[in-house]
Design a protein around this motif. Structure first.
Motif, PDB file in Angstrom:
ATOM      1  N   UNK A  84       0.969  -1.270   0.412  1.00 43.67           N
ATOM      2  CA  UNK A  84       0.145  -0.508  -0.163  1.00 43.67           C
ATOM      3  C   UNK A  84       0.714   1.061   0.231  1.00 43.67           C
ATOM      4  N   UNK A  85       1.706   1.269   0.694  1.00 42.20           N
ATOM      5  CA  UNK A  85       2.747   2.527   1.012  1.00 42.20           C
ATOM      6  C   UNK A  85       3.791   2.489  -0.614  1.00 42.20           C
ATOM      7  N   UNK A  86       3.421   1.489  -1.290  1.00 43.55           N
ATOM      8  CA  UNK A  86       4.334   1.426  -2.995  1.00 43.55           C
ATOM      9  C   UNK A  86       3.600   2.295  -3.715  1.00 43.55           C
ATOM     10  N   UNK A  87       2.231   1.831  -3.719  1.00 45.37           N
ATOM     11  CA  UNK A  87       1.286   2.260  -4.492  1.00 45.37           C
ATOM     12  C   UNK A  87       1.124   3.068  -4.227  1.00 45.37           C
ATOM     13  N   UNK A  88       0.916   3.802  -3.268  1.00 41.94           N
ATOM     14  CA  UNK A  88       0.691   5.783  -2.794  1.00 41.94           C
ATOM     15  C   UNK A  88       1.430   6.248  -3.433  1.00 41.94           C
ATOM     16  N   UNK A  89       2.657   5.977  -2.658  1.00 40.83           N
ATOM     17  CA  UNK A  89       4.015   6.994  -3.407  1.00 40.83           C
ATOM     18  C   UNK A  89       4.168   7.128  -4.813  1.00 40.83           C
ATOM     19  N   UNK A  90       3.742   5.425  -5.768  1.00 39.89           N
ATOM     20  CA  UNK A  90       3.113   5.850  -7.358  1.00 39.89           C
ATOM     21  C   UNK A  90       2.554   6.764  -7.341  1.00 39.89           C
ATOM     22  N   UNK A  91       1.816   7.070  -6.591  1.00 42.07           N
ATOM     23  CA  UNK A  91       0.033   7.609  -7.182  1.00 42.07           C
ATOM     24  C   UNK A  91       0.203   8.678  -7.167  1.00 42.07           C
ATOM     25  N   UNK A  92       1.205   8.796  -5.821  1.00 43.28           N
ATOM     26  CA  UNK A  92       1.756  10.198  -5.717  1.00 43.28           C
ATOM     27  C   UNK A  92       2.039  11.115  -6.776  1.00 43.28           C
ATOM     28  N   UNK A  93       3.386  10.286  -6.525  1.00 45.13           N
ATOM     29  CA  UNK A  93       4.801  10.514  -7.924  1.00 45.13           C
ATOM     30  C   UNK A  93       4.029  10.650  -9.313  1.00 45.13           C
ATOM     31  N   UNK A  94       2.981   9.801  -9.970  1.00 47.93           N
ATOM     32  CA  UNK A  94       2.221  10.180 -11.072  1.00 47.93           C
ATOM     33  C   UNK A  94       1.332  11.553 -11.250  1.00 47.93           C
ATOM     34  N   UNK A  95       0.897  11.895  -9.646  1.00 41.28           N
ATOM     35  CA  UNK A  95       0.145  13.252 -10.205  1.00 41.28           C
ATOM     36  C   UNK A  95       0.466  14.319  -9.633  1.00 41.28           C
ATOM     37  N   UNK A  96       1.988  14.738  -9.276  1.00 40.48           N
ATOM     38  CA  UNK A  96       2.548  15.650  -8.519  1.00 40.48           C
ATOM     39  C   UNK A  96       3.803  15.589  -9.840  1.00 40.48           C
ATOM     40  N   UNK A  97       4.930  14.586 -10.363  1.00 41.03           N
ATOM     41  CA  UNK A  97       5.892  15.352 -11.361  1.00 41.03           C
ATOM     42  C   UNK A  97       5.942  16.138 -12.216  1.00 41.03           C
ATOM     43  N   UNK A  98       4.331  15.975 -12.940  1.00 42.12           N
ATOM     44  CA  UNK A  98       4.150  16.646 -13.731  1.00 42.12           C
ATOM     45  C   UNK A  98       4.501  18.260 -13.648  1.00 42.12           C
ATOM     46  N   UNK A  99       4.131  17.665 -12.854  1.00 37.53           N
ATOM     47  CA  UNK A  99       3.671  19.514 -11.926  1.00 37.53           C
ATOM     48  C   UNK A  99       5.270  20.370 -11.666  1.00 37.53           C
ATOM     49  N   UNK A 100       6.228  19.549 -11.281  1.00 35.76           N
ATOM     50  CA  UNK A 100       7.906  19.896 -10.783  1.00 35.76           C
ATOM     51  C   UNK A 100       8.096  21.237 -11.629  1.00 35.76           C
ATOM     52  N   UNK A 101       8.653  20.637 -13.001  1.00 32.34           N
ATOM     53  CA  UNK A 101       9.055  22.053 -13.839  1.00 32.34           C
ATOM     54  C   UNK A 101       7.380  23.575 -13.749  1.00 32.34           C
ATOM     55  N   UNK A 102       6.457  23.478 -12.953  1.00 32.23           N
ATOM     56  CA  UNK A 102       5.320  24.161 -13.959  1.00 32.23           C
ATOM     57  C   UNK A 102       5.715  25.319 -12.163  1.00 32.23           C
ATOM     58  N   UNK A 103       5.408  24.357 -11.456  1.00 34.33           N
ATOM     59  CA  UNK A 103       5.176  25.208  -9.997  1.00 34.33           C
ATOM     60  C   UNK A 103       5.965  24.727  -9.619  1.00 34.33           C
ATOM     61  N   UNK A 104       7.311  24.721  -9.335  1.00 28.73           N
ATOM     62  CA  UNK A 104       8.068  24.606  -8.471  1.00 28.73           C
ATOM     63  C   UNK A 104       8.179  22.917  -7.200  1.00 28.73           C
ATOM     64  N   UNK A 105       9.389  22.539  -6.798  1.00 29.45           N
ATOM     65  CA  UNK A 105      10.258  21.029  -5.555  1.00 29.45           C
ATOM     66  C   UNK A 105       8.383  21.311  -5.181  1.00 29.45           C
ATOM     67  N   UNK A 106       9.242  22.547  -4.023  1.00 28.30           N
ATOM     68  CA  UNK A 106       7.974  22.774  -2.988  1.00 28.30           C
ATOM     69  C   UNK A 106       6.041  22.171  -3.202  1.00 28.30           C
ATOM     70  N   UNK A 107       5.813  23.023  -3.877  1.00 26.57           N
ATOM     71  CA  UNK A 107       4.212  22.906  -4.441  1.00 26.57           C
ATOM     72  C   UNK A 107       3.733  21.262  -5.427  1.00 26.57           C
ATOM     73  N   UNK A 108       4.919  20.865  -5.675  1.00 28.57           N
ATOM     74  CA  UNK A 108       4.832  19.936  -6.426  1.00 28.57           C
ATOM     75  C   UNK A 108       5.025  18.422  -5.068  1.00 28.57           C
ATOM     76  N   UNK A 109       5.487  18.779  -4.110  1.00 32.58           N
ATOM     77  CA  UNK A 109       6.113  17.922  -2.646  1.00 32.58           C
ATOM     78  C   UNK A 109       5.119  17.420  -2.095  1.00 32.58           C
ATOM     79  N   UNK A 110       4.656  18.750  -1.873  1.00 31.04           N
ATOM     80  CA  UNK A 110       3.357  18.560  -1.008  1.00 31.04           C
ATOM     81  C   UNK A 110       1.572  17.837  -1.883  1.00 31.04           C
ATOM     82  N   UNK A 111       1.529  18.292  -3.617  1.00 31.73           N
ATOM     83  CA  UNK A 111       0.706  17.771  -4.528  1.00 31.73           C
ATOM     84  C   UNK A 111       0.854  15.915  -4.338  1.00 31.73           C
ATOM     85  N   UNK A 112       2.625  15.694  -4.474  1.00 31.90           N
ATOM     86  CA  UNK A 112       2.587  14.134  -4.760  1.00 31.90           C
ATOM     87  C   UNK A 112       2.235  13.710  -3.286  1.00 31.90           C
TER      88      UNK A 112
END
Length: 199
Positions: free
Chosen positions: A126-154
């Protein structure tokens, strides 16, 4: 827009279900049917599951508001509904229920979590799938919103993914229907926010 959403939903479901279906054919065809194997089955413990589903839905909608606020000036999947009002309701419902939430639930909670649980046990899986799910939803925003906001989304989406995996496996006897409902409600909520330009 409605026809394109229906077509893209069908394509998305078929594409995302291909890997689980092939895996099932190879490893589990003789043990149980495909739909049961991925968790598209009746919910057990309906009262407890319903309470958990409502609570997690409210949390996910709160997460949606925070996420949408963090990325308010960026194009997202719901941006196509921006300012269209009630005229976009049917396409938005198709998008929310069948184009995103169902394929993602089939893959993350129906396939990935269940297969990883067989290998590593539920908690680790469950930890693994939730990390992958979070990364999928946040990683696309790294270059657009910066690392802090992207990490919050993840982090936020990962926490909700963990809760959805928990309610499916521990409260609903492996059914992915609760997480599909939670996910769809959150996407409907995000679509409505876009439709009426609330944020």
């Amino acid at each position: 827009m409605l026809v394109s959403k229906i077509i893209s939903s069908i394509i998305e479901i078929i594409l995302i279900s291909s890997l689980p279906f092939i895996w099932w054919l190879i490893s589990a065809k003789k043990k149980e049917n495909f739909f049961s194997w991925i968790g598209l089955k009746k919910i057990e413990n309906t009262k407890t599951t319903l309470i958990n589903t409502i609570i997690i839905s409210l949390v996910f909608m709160t997460v949606s508001i925070l996420t949408l606020y963090l990325i308010k000036d960026i194009e997202t999947a719901t941006s196509e509904f921006k300012g269209l009002g009630i005229s976009a309701l049917l396409p938005a419902l198709i998008y929310a229920i069948f184009n995103t939430s169902l394929p993602e639930e089939i893959f993350f909670r129906g396939f990935l979590l269940k297969r990883l649980s067989n290998k590593f046990g539920f908690r680790v899986a469950n930890v693994i799938q939730s990390i992958i799910f979070g990364l999928l939803h946040g990683i696309m925003f790294f270059s657009l919103v910066g690392i802090v906001k992207a990490m919050i989304i993840i982090l936020l989406t990962g926490i909700v993914a963990y809760a959805m995996g928990y309610v499916n496996e521990k409260k609903a006897n492996g059914s992915i229907l609760p997480s599909w409902i939670i996910h769809a409600l959150s996407n409907i909520f995000a679509s409505i926010i876009a439709m009426f330009s609330i944020i």
